[in-house]
Design a protein around this motif. Structure first.
Motif: not given
Length: 213
Positions: A107-118
């Motif tokens: 769990r501590s190795h996971i990060q979020k990345e904001k993305v644009d979607s379509i």
């Protein structure tokens, strides 16, 4: 299919870097079809463009494909922790946090990345596409959602190849019923489902021993 010129145009969703665990790379380089590559993670997208240089037929989109643009972030392994895992871990980025957990990521190795979607419909509109030959989808669990949305909102009937093993049974069953309604033949190919529209007159003798429908 490529060598018989059945596939001259491709949309690949979840392209990653264009090489890692990529079943299309060899054929795209050899046959040079018109292609749109869709990859939401910026680092993968940058590598993808480097791995397909100088191809006038290729278009690249740094986007996620989602239904009603519902996805605005994805989960991936932190770059500083990648050395703790094998190469496969670079290909499991997902909208589902637990998808990474199930693949043994801490769990501590996971990060979020904001993305644009379509949406898939708006992607087609953006590029003025009214026909193409192959839809190839590998999005670590969201695949069936994309394919269903495409079939539900388009009259185009390409060959479809998508990963199914991480898909929830409910959406997969719903999609298979829609594919059957749209007159597709379906075959399991390892972790994927290969979907062939009845309009394609192709010799499928090499597939008949492994049909799912």
């Amino acid at each position: 299919l490529f060598s018989n010129q059945e596939v001259n145009s491709v949309i690949q969703i979840g392209s990653n870097d264009g090489k890692r665990f990529d079943n299309l790379n060899y054929y795209i380089n050899k046959y040079n079809p018109k292609a749109i590559f869709v990859e939401p993670i910026k680092s993968n997208y940058d590598e993808l463009k480097k791995n397909y240089p100088n191809h006038k037929n290729f278009t690249f989109e740094n986007l996620a494909i989602s239904v009603d643009n519902e996805i605005n972030e994805l989960f991936k392994v932190k770059e500083s922790k990648l050395h703790l895992y094998d190469d496969h871990i670079l290909g499991i980025t997902s909208f589902d946090f637990n998808h990474l957990i199930r693949h043994g990521v801490s769990r501590s190795h996971i990060q979020k990345e904001k993305v644009d979607s379509i949406s898939i419909t708006n992607l087609l509109k953006k590029h003025f596409i009214n026909n193409f030959d192959l839809l190839f989808v590998d999005t670590e669990g969201y695949d069936a959602n994309i394919v269903f949305d495409f079939l539900d909102n388009s009259e185009i009937k390409p060959i479809i190849f998508f990963e199914y093993i991480h898909t929830k049974n409910q959406i997969l069953d719903k999609l298979l019923k829609l594919l059957k309604k749209r007159k597709y033949s379906m075959f399991k190919v390892e972790e994927n489902i290969f979907c062939l529209p009845k309009e394609k007159k192709i010799d499928l003798n090499y597939l008949i021993n492994n049909p799912i429908v």
